[in-house]
Design an enzyme around this catalytic site. Sequence first.
Site, short mmCIF file in Angstrom:
data_model
loop_
_atom_site.label_atom_id
_atom_site.label_comp_id
_atom_site.label_asym_id
_atom_site.label_seq_id
_atom_site.Cartn_x
_atom_site.Cartn_y
_atom_site.Cartn_z
N SER A 124 103.49 -63.56 82.97
CA SER A 124 103.15 -63.46 81.52
C SER A 124 103.43 -62.00 81.12
O SER A 124 103.56 -61.02 81.96
CB SER A 124 101.32 -63.80 81.59
N TYR A 148 93.02 -61.44 84.42
CA TYR A 148 93.90 -62.52 84.30
C TYR A 148 95.36 -61.85 84.57
O TYR A 148 96.22 -62.33 85.29
CB TYR A 148 93.91 -63.10 83.19
N LYS A 152 98.32 -62.19 87.70
CA LYS A 152 99.62 -62.75 87.45
C LYS A 152 100.43 -61.60 88.36
O LYS A 152 101.50 -61.90 88.97
CB LYS A 152 100.03 -62.96 86.17
P1 NAD Z 1 97.51 -75.32 81.17
O1 NAD Z 1 96.09 -75.07 81.47
O2 NAD Z 1 97.71 -76.42 79.87
O3 NAD Z 1 98.26 -76.01 82.42
C1 NAD Z 1 98.02 -75.52 83.69
C2 NAD Z 1 97.92 -76.85 84.53
O4 NAD Z 1 97.37 -76.38 85.91
C3 NAD Z 1 96.69 -77.78 84.02
O5 NAD Z 1 97.14 -79.07 83.67
C4 NAD Z 1 95.64 -77.60 85.01
O6 NAD Z 1 94.98 -78.92 84.98
C5 NAD Z 1 96.45 -77.30 86.09
N1 NAD Z 1 95.62 -76.55 87.35
C6 NAD Z 1 94.71 -75.53 87.11
N2 NAD Z 1 94.35 -75.07 88.20
C7 NAD Z 1 94.94 -76.02 89.11
C8 NAD Z 1 94.73 -75.80 90.69
N3 NAD Z 1 93.97 -75.17 91.33
N4 NAD Z 1 95.42 -76.85 91.39
C9 NAD Z 1 96.31 -77.80 90.53
N5 NAD Z 1 96.35 -77.67 89.50
C10 NAD Z 1 95.68 -76.85 88.66
O7 NAD Z 1 98.26 -74.06 80.88
P2 NAD Z 1 99.67 -73.71 79.99
O8 NAD Z 1 99.66 -72.91 78.81
O9 NAD Z 1 100.48 -74.90 80.27
O10 NAD Z 1 99.92 -72.53 81.19
C11 NAD Z 1 100.80 -72.93 82.44
C12 NAD Z 1 100.89 -71.42 83.24
O11 NAD Z 1 101.67 -70.78 82.41
C13 NAD Z 1 99.49 -70.94 83.48
O12 NAD Z 1 99.94 -70.47 84.82
C14 NAD Z 1 99.39 -69.87 82.86
O13 NAD Z 1 98.67 -68.68 83.22
C15 NAD Z 1 100.88 -69.35 82.32
N6 NAD Z 1 101.13 -68.68 81.00
C16 NAD Z 1 100.49 -69.42 79.82
C17 NAD Z 1 100.64 -68.77 78.78
C18 NAD Z 1 99.99 -69.40 77.30
O14 NAD Z 1 99.73 -68.71 76.68
N7 NAD Z 1 99.84 -70.79 77.42
C19 NAD Z 1 101.14 -67.59 78.64
C20 NAD Z 1 101.64 -66.89 79.80
C21 NAD Z 1 101.52 -67.65 81.15
#
Ligand code: NAD
Length: 338
Positions: A124, A148, A152
């Site tokens: 991120s 958070y 990361k």
């Molecule tokens: P999201 O919550 O929609 O997707 C994450 C998925 O991981 C979910 O389906 C959840 O059920 C699953 N999950 C969580 N913990 C788990 C575990 N212990 N074991 C197995 N599955 C697990 O989030 P997203 O927006 O799709 O983000 C995906 C990744 O990208 C994350 O790591 C997030 O930190 C990173 N990210 C997101 C953003 C954003 O703004 N959306 C920005 C930067 C980074």
Amino acid sequence: MRVLVTGGAGYIGSHTLLELMAQGHEVCVLDNYSNAVPEVLTRVRALSNGAIMDFAGDVRDPAMLDQVMQAFQPEAVIHFAGLKAVGESTEKPLYYYDVNVGGTLALLHAMERAGCKRLIFSSSATVYGEPVYLPYDEAHPTNPTSVYGQSKLMAERILTDWAAAFPDRTAVLLRYFNPVGAHASAQIGEDPKDIPNNLMPFIAQVAVGKRDFLQIFGDDYDTPDGTGQRDYIHVVDLARAHVAAVTYAEGATGARPFNIGTGQSYSVRDMVAAFERACGKPIPTKQAPRRAGDIAAMQADASRAAAELNWAASHDLDDMTASTWAWQSKNPDGYKGA
Ligand code: NAD
Ligand code: UDP
């Protein structure tokens, strides 16, 4: 390639599955459904007509990981599974470190046992912290201001050390800016469980009548209109960056961070105006104090991704708001309405 997608039922993961399959990759999902519902994969399967192996389980569970590795034999892993709420991370630091850092470690151990050498990681832009200069390039100092962001950055460091210890391991660290938007089908999109933390899903819920008004957090930032500026990126562009990273990982070794943004930034007021154009109605707003921990402006220098991943964003702001509106208006209750 055979690509294991942890967190593949989530917002970014589900869009990435479609882009991977469109390019001929085989995919397998491991998700514990802590922030997703199985309906997502039903829709992804219908949109792709593709086979998706899937496992319901936790990325911190070594036995589950071994089962997945044995059944699917991935050649690369995209690691989305993680927790992402900045505010919650301050209240539950151990939980965030356990899932985001512990989950990455458990996954790497399982990859070692299975001989899988390529990992693409969901990092991120929050790893940078308060800007020393903008746009951030990948050499910008990293100084995250939240648990958070720290989690990361810790995972990035573990991956960097892992890739440095062996001559043939690859870690692609994708530093996302602000993902928004939805698939053109309006069948998959962002579906926050509770009150949305992020701007775009909040605006979308106001537009669809689920919330009365948007609070604009701060109007006295050092930006042209005083509201916070971010580099918003369409989720389909972001998904395609992962496909580009898989291709890159085939030919590269070592760890390398990449900014994944558009290089343009928009203010909160710009986003509200763009959404009003998309939905054709006014979005009521109320001015509110600054949100604790917010940075005035963020913007990516995405030139490394263009040069080395051969990737650049192609969707503009109106694509982001129009696709969000199409998804939200067709699925006012998200996947729960299915
Ligand atoms: P999201 O919550 O929609 O997707 C994450 C998925 O991981 C979910 O389906 C959840 O059920 C699953 N999950 C969580 N913990 C788990 C575990 N212990 N074991 C197995 N599955 C697990 O989030 P997203 O927006 O799709 O983000 C995906 C990744 O990208 C994350 O790591 C997030 O930190 C990173 N990210 C997101 C953003 C954003 O703004 N959306 C920005 C930067 C980074
Ligand atoms: N924001 C806002 N009202 C909201 C949610 C967000 O004014 O209800 C602002 C926030 O202060 C920031 C921008 O919108 O300037 C983007 O916030 P978001 O939480 O989506 O992303 P992040 O701050 O994590 O980059």
